[in-house]
Design a protein around this motif. Sequence first.
Motif, PDB file in Angstrom:
ATOM      1  N   TRP A  50       0.819  -1.220   0.000  1.00 29.42           N
ATOM      2  CA  TRP A  50       0.000   0.000   0.000  1.00 29.42           C
ATOM      3  C   TRP A  50       0.849   1.265   0.000  1.00 29.42           C
ATOM      4  O   TRP A  50       0.393   2.320  -0.442  1.00 29.42           O
ATOM      5  CB  TRP A  50      -0.991   0.013   1.153  1.00 29.42           C
ATOM      6  CG  TRP A  50      -0.375  -0.077   2.521  1.00 29.42           C
ATOM      7  CD1 TRP A  50      -0.157  -1.209   3.238  1.00 29.42           C
ATOM      8  CD2 TRP A  50       0.124   0.995   3.324  1.00 29.42           C
ATOM      9  NE1 TRP A  50       0.442  -0.908   4.421  1.00 29.42           N
ATOM     10  CE2 TRP A  50       0.628   0.430   4.516  1.00 29.42           C
ATOM     11  CE3 TRP A  50       0.186   2.379   3.162  1.00 29.42           C
ATOM     12  CZ2 TRP A  50       1.189   1.203   5.525  1.00 29.42           C
ATOM     13  CZ3 TRP A  50       0.748   3.138   4.168  1.00 29.42           C
ATOM     14  CH2 TRP A  50       1.243   2.556   5.329  1.00 29.42           C
TER      15      TRP A  50
ATOM     16  N   GLY B 122       0.397   4.877  -2.043  1.00 27.69           N
ATOM     17  CA  GLY B 122       0.559   6.219  -1.486  1.00 27.69           C
ATOM     18  C   GLY B 122       1.576   7.024  -2.277  1.00 27.69           C
ATOM     19  O   GLY B 122       1.386   8.218  -2.508  1.00 27.69           O
TER      20      GLY B 122
ATOM     21  N   VAL C 236       0.178   8.536  -5.397  1.00 30.42           N
ATOM     22  CA  VAL C 236      -0.656   9.692  -5.063  1.00 30.42           C
ATOM     23  C   VAL C 236       0.241  10.901  -4.813  1.00 30.42           C
ATOM     24  O   VAL C 236      -0.013  12.008  -5.295  1.00 30.42           O
ATOM     25  CB  VAL C 236      -1.528   9.416  -3.810  1.00 30.42           C
ATOM     26  CG1 VAL C 236      -2.377  10.625  -3.493  1.00 30.42           C
ATOM     27  CG2 VAL C 236      -2.395   8.205  -4.008  1.00 30.42           C
TER      28      VAL C 236
ATOM     29  N   SER D 139      14.429   5.522   7.501  1.00 27.47           N
ATOM     30  CA  SER D 139      13.012   5.888   7.564  1.00 27.47           C
ATOM     31  C   SER D 139      12.789   7.390   7.451  1.00 27.47           C
ATOM     32  O   SER D 139      11.653   7.845   7.446  1.00 27.47           O
ATOM     33  CB  SER D 139      12.374   5.338   8.835  1.00 27.47           C
ATOM     34  OG  SER D 139      13.253   5.432   9.909  1.00 27.47           O
ATOM     35  N   TRP D 140      13.877   8.182   7.350  1.00 25.51           N
ATOM     36  CA  TRP D 140      13.673   9.609   7.101  1.00 25.51           C
ATOM     37  C   TRP D 140      13.000   9.851   5.761  1.00 25.51           C
ATOM     38  O   TRP D 140      12.334  10.869   5.580  1.00 25.51           O
ATOM     39  CB  TRP D 140      15.008  10.362   7.158  1.00 25.51           C
ATOM     40  CG  TRP D 140      15.444  10.579   8.564  1.00 25.51           C
ATOM     41  CD1 TRP D 140      16.417   9.920   9.228  1.00 25.51           C
ATOM     42  CD2 TRP D 140      14.877  11.507   9.503  1.00 25.51           C
ATOM     43  NE1 TRP D 140      16.494  10.372  10.521  1.00 25.51           N
ATOM     44  CE2 TRP D 140      15.566  11.340  10.714  1.00 25.51           C
ATOM     45  CE3 TRP D 140      13.841  12.447   9.420  1.00 25.51           C
ATOM     46  CZ2 TRP D 140      15.265  12.086  11.846  1.00 25.51           C
ATOM     47  CZ3 TRP D 140      13.533  13.188  10.549  1.00 25.51           C
ATOM     48  CH2 TRP D 140      14.241  13.005  11.736  1.00 25.51           C
TER      49      TRP D 140
ATOM     50  N   THR E 153      10.499   8.139   4.547  1.00 26.48           N
ATOM     51  CA  THR E 153       9.068   8.095   4.825  1.00 26.48           C
ATOM     52  C   THR E 153       8.604   9.386   5.468  1.00 26.48           C
ATOM     53  O   THR E 153       7.572   9.950   5.104  1.00 26.48           O
ATOM     54  CB  THR E 153       8.749   6.924   5.786  1.00 26.48           C
ATOM     55  OG1 THR E 153       9.587   5.832   5.458  1.00 26.48           O
ATOM     56  CG2 THR E 153       7.305   6.530   5.691  1.00 26.48           C
ATOM     57  N   ILE E 154       9.384   9.870   6.431  1.00 25.80           N
ATOM     58  CA  ILE E 154       9.004  11.098   7.127  1.00 25.80           C
ATOM     59  C   ILE E 154       8.963  12.255   6.130  1.00 25.80           C
ATOM     60  O   ILE E 154       8.005  13.038   6.100  1.00 25.80           O
ATOM     61  CB  ILE E 154       9.985  11.399   8.276  1.00 25.80           C
ATOM     62  CG1 ILE E 154       9.973  10.247   9.272  1.00 25.80           C
ATOM     63  CG2 ILE E 154       9.618  12.708   8.963  1.00 25.80           C
ATOM     64  CD1 ILE E 154      10.973  10.377  10.386  1.00 25.80           C
TER      65      ILE E 154
ATOM     66  N   GLY F 253       5.942  12.056   4.005  1.00 26.29           N
ATOM     67  CA  GLY F 253       4.763  12.467   4.763  1.00 26.29           C
ATOM     68  C   GLY F 253       4.677  13.977   4.882  1.00 26.29           C
ATOM     69  O   GLY F 253       3.616  14.567   4.701  1.00 26.29           O
ATOM     70  N   VAL F 254       5.822  14.608   5.151  1.00 29.98           N
ATOM     71  CA  VAL F 254       5.840  16.067   5.294  1.00 29.98           C
ATOM     72  C   VAL F 254       5.461  16.737   3.969  1.00 29.98           C
ATOM     73  O   VAL F 254       4.666  17.687   3.946  1.00 29.98           O
ATOM     74  CB  VAL F 254       7.233  16.538   5.772  1.00 29.98           C
ATOM     75  CG1 VAL F 254       7.342  18.049   5.707  1.00 29.98           C
ATOM     76  CG2 VAL F 254       7.490  16.057   7.187  1.00 29.98           C
TER      77      VAL F 254
ATOM     78  N   PHE G 273       3.600  15.491   1.652  1.00 22.97           N
ATOM     79  CA  PHE G 273       2.157  15.266   1.552  1.00 22.97           C
ATOM     80  C   PHE G 273       1.394  16.370   2.282  1.00 22.97           C
ATOM     81  O   PHE G 273       0.500  17.016   1.737  1.00 22.97           O
ATOM     82  CB  PHE G 273       1.804  13.930   2.216  1.00 22.97           C
ATOM     83  CG  PHE G 273       1.225  12.920   1.289  1.00 22.97           C
ATOM     84  CD1 PHE G 273      -0.029  13.094   0.745  1.00 22.97           C
ATOM     85  CD2 PHE G 273       1.940  11.782   0.961  1.00 22.97           C
ATOM     86  CE1 PHE G 273      -0.561  12.154  -0.104  1.00 22.97           C
ATOM     87  CE2 PHE G 273       1.418  10.841   0.105  1.00 22.97           C
ATOM     88  CZ  PHE G 273       0.165  11.020  -0.430  1.00 22.97           C
ATOM     89  N   VAL G 274       1.768  16.570   3.548  1.00 20.75           N
ATOM     90  CA  VAL G 274       1.055  17.517   4.392  1.00 20.75           C
ATOM     91  C   VAL G 274       1.157  18.935   3.810  1.00 20.75           C
ATOM     92  O   VAL G 274       0.157  19.653   3.705  1.00 20.75           O
ATOM     93  CB  VAL G 274       1.608  17.468   5.834  1.00 20.75           C
ATOM     94  CG1 VAL G 274       1.043  18.597   6.671  1.00 20.75           C
ATOM     95  CG2 VAL G 274       1.292  16.123   6.469  1.00 20.75           C
TER      96      VAL G 274
ATOM     97  N   VAL H 156      -0.999  19.301   0.629  1.00 21.29           N
ATOM     98  CA  VAL H 156      -2.444  19.376   0.866  1.00 21.29           C
ATOM     99  C   VAL H 156      -2.812  20.715   1.508  1.00 21.29           C
ATOM    100  O   VAL H 156      -3.820  21.329   1.167  1.00 21.29           O
ATOM    101  CB  VAL H 156      -2.912  18.208   1.750  1.00 21.29           C
ATOM    102  CG1 VAL H 156      -4.362  18.380   2.141  1.00 21.29           C
ATOM    103  CG2 VAL H 156      -2.737  16.901   1.019  1.00 21.29           C
ATOM    104  N   LEU H 157      -1.968  21.195   2.425  1.00 17.77           N
ATOM    105  CA  LEU H 157      -2.335  22.397   3.162  1.00 17.77           C
ATOM    106  C   LEU H 157      -2.115  23.670   2.352  1.00 17.77           C
ATOM    107  O   LEU H 157      -2.922  24.601   2.404  1.00 17.77           O
ATOM    108  CB  LEU H 157      -1.544  22.477   4.464  1.00 17.77           C
ATOM    109  CG  LEU H 157      -2.020  21.548   5.580  1.00 17.77           C
ATOM    110  CD1 LEU H 157      -1.130  21.712   6.789  1.00 17.77           C
ATOM    111  CD2 LEU H 157      -3.464  21.804   5.950  1.00 17.77           C
TER     112      LEU H 157
ATOM    113  N   PHE I  51      -3.190  10.748   5.564  1.00 23.62           N
ATOM    114  CA  PHE I  51      -2.246   9.738   5.082  1.00 23.62           C
ATOM    115  C   PHE I  51      -0.809  10.229   5.282  1.00 23.62           C
ATOM    116  O   PHE I  51       0.046   9.487   5.777  1.00 23.62           O
ATOM    117  CB  PHE I  51      -2.512   9.431   3.600  1.00 23.62           C
ATOM    118  CG  PHE I  51      -1.569   8.408   3.016  1.00 23.62           C
ATOM    119  CD1 PHE I  51      -1.758   7.062   3.246  1.00 23.62           C
ATOM    120  CD2 PHE I  51      -0.495   8.807   2.245  1.00 23.62           C
ATOM    121  CE1 PHE I  51      -0.887   6.126   2.723  1.00 23.62           C
ATOM    122  CE2 PHE I  51       0.385   7.876   1.715  1.00 23.62           C
ATOM    123  CZ  PHE I  51       0.185   6.528   1.955  1.00 23.62           C
ATOM    124  N   GLY I  52      -0.587  11.494   4.912  1.00 22.85           N
ATOM    125  CA  GLY I  52       0.743  12.071   5.108  1.00 22.85           C
ATOM    126  C   GLY I  52       1.135  12.083   6.575  1.00 22.85           C
ATOM    127  O   GLY I  52       2.262  11.726   6.942  1.00 22.85           O
TER     128      GLY I  52
END
Lengths: 318, 295
Positions: free
Chosen positions: A245, A249, A252, A285-286, A288-289, A292-293, A295-296, A299-300, B108-109
Motif C-alpha cells: 500500500w 501512497g 498519489v 526511515s527519514w 518516509t518522514i 509524509g511532510v 504530503f502535508v 495538501v495544506l 495519510f501524510g
Amino acid sequence: MARDTAPRAKNGYRHQYAIFAFMVALFLVLPYVIYPVFLMQALCFALFACAFNLLIGYTGLVSFGHAMFLGAAGYISAHAAKVWGLPPELAILAGTAASAALGLVVGLLAIRRQGIYFAMITLALAQMIFFFSLQAKFTGGEDGIQSVPRGVMFGILNLQDMMTMYFVVLAIFLAGFLLICRVIHSPFGQVLKAIRENEPRAISLGYNVHQYKLIAFVLSAALSGLAGGTKAIVFQLASLTDVHWTMSGEVVLMTLLGGMGTLFGPVVGAFIVIAMQNYLAQLGSWVTIAQGVVFVICVLAFRRGIVGELGRFLKKPL
Amino acid sequence: MFELLGISPQALFGQLLIGLINGAFYAMLSLGLAVIFGLLNIINFCHGALYMMGAFVAYLALQHLGLGYWPSLIVAPVVVGAFGMMLERTMLRHLYKLDHIYGLLLTFGLALVIEGVFRNEFGASGLPYGIPPTLSGGQNLGFMFLPNYRAWVIVASLGVCLATWYVIERTKLGAYLRAATENPTLVQAFGINVPRMITLTYGLGVALAALAGVLAAPIYQVSPLMGSNLIIVVFAVVVIGGMGSILGSIVTGFTLGVVEGLTKVFYPEASSTVIFIIMAIVLLIRPTGLFGRAH
C-alpha cells in the motif's frame, strides 16, 4: 479537484506541443549525463503516475490501491519472461493485459461507491492482492521473482545493452504519455472532466457515467500495468514492494506534488519523488518522514502542485 | 461432532477467542472512524498510527515514569487525544470546505510522518509489554483455557463501545453531535460552539484509538507498524458496515473478527483475505453497506 482555469482558445494547447518537444529532447540527452538506470526507474514511475492522474486529475476518482496494477503486471510479466520464456514485448503485453482485466473486476466493484468510499474500497482490494501475492506459489512470496531475463525485443533489440534498454523504456513511456494526451483531449476526455466537475449534471445530460468511469479505470489500470511490466523487465525483478500500500501512497504523492489534472505534473512529481528516494536512501526511515511532510505541505498550502501553480502563473494549462 | 469435522475444540475455541479479540479492535477503531467521519467528513487515515501511538505512550510511561498498565489506560488516551486535537486545530480545520479526499490525503501524510518517527526511534521490531499482574493467569473452562487478560479486553472494549453508543444516541451532548452532523450551520445558530465540538469529537475518536492501542499492547507486541496493517482491514470493515450507524459499526467489527477467526480454523489460506472478499460481496449486493444509509 484541480481545475484548469485558463481560457480554452482554439489553439490553447499549442504550447503543450512545445513543452512536449522539449521533454523528448531532454530525455534523449539525459542518459549521457545521468545514470540511465535511475532515469529508467523514473520513467516507469512517470508513466505510472500519468496513468493514475487520468483517474484522479481528469475523472475525479481517487484510487488508493493503484499499486495492485503496477505489482500484478510486474509479476505476470516477470513470470512470462522467466518461466514461459516469452520475448520481452509479449511479456510486457501479458502484464498489461492482466492489469486491464484486474482493473475491470476492481472497477466494477469500486465504482459502485464514490468519493472516499471509492478510495477505501480500492485500498482494501489492493491489500487483498498483496496477501494473494504473499501466499501464491508463482510470485515467490517474500523473495519475489528474481533474475528475470531481459531478452531480445522484436528479435533485434538486445535489452542487455543499457542504452538500448533505456530507449525502449523511453519509447514505451512516450507511447503511454501520448495515448493519455489523446484521451484527455478527445470528446471522451471532455466527458470525464464533466463527470469530475459535476457528476449529477453529467448524468442529467444523458451520459452513462458508470460506463465512462469504468473505461477510464480500466485504461488507467492497463497503463499502470504497462509501467509495472516494463519495470519488471528493466530491473529483472518483481517483488512485494510494488504491490504494497505504500506504493499506492507514493503514486498519489507523485501526482499531487507534480499537479493533479495537469499533463506534465505527474512526470515532474515522479522524478522528484524517485530522486528523493535515491538520494535519501541511506537515511532510512527519514524518507518516509520526508514523504509524509511533503504530503502535508502539498495538501495544506500547495494543492495545485508544482506544474499546476506554474500553469496558473503563466495562465496556460500545462 | 468435532471429530467429524476433523478439528479439535481447543483449536476452534482458541481461534474464536482470537477472532473476538481482533473484532474488539476492529469495532473500537471503526467506531472512532465513524464518529470522526460523521462530524468532520474526514476519513482519518492516521487512525492506525494514533492507535500505535497509544500503545507506545503506555510503553514509554512504563519505561521512563514507572506508570503501570492501569494509569496508562487513562493517560495514553488523554495524551494522544490532546495530540489529535492539536492536529485538528492546526491542520484538519483548513480542509473542511474542500473535497473530502484532501482530508484523506492529509491524514495519510500524517500517518507516514508519525510512523516514520517511531520507526526511526524504535526500529521495526516489536517491543514486549507485560500483562498487568492482576490479570495474569486464566480460567480453565473445561473445553478451553481462557486467559484472564483476553477476557478483560473483550469485556472492556464492549463496555467502551456501548458507552460511546450511549453518549451519542441517548444524551443531550450526543443529540448536539448528531444535529451538528446533519446541519452544522443551524446548530451553530442555536448558540452551540460547533468548531469546539468538532475539535472535541476528533479528540474523542482519537482517544478511542489510543485506548485500543493500550489494550492491544500486552497481546500484540508494541511496534511502529502495528497500526498500518490493522487500519486497512478496518477500512474494509467500515465499507461493509457502512458508517451510518454506531451500533452497526460495533456489530460489524465483532462479527467480522469472529468470521476471520473461524476462517483460520476451516480454511487458513483465506484468513487474511476473507474480510476483503466479504467486502466485495457486500458491495455487489448492498453497495451502501449493511447498516449504511443511501445518500
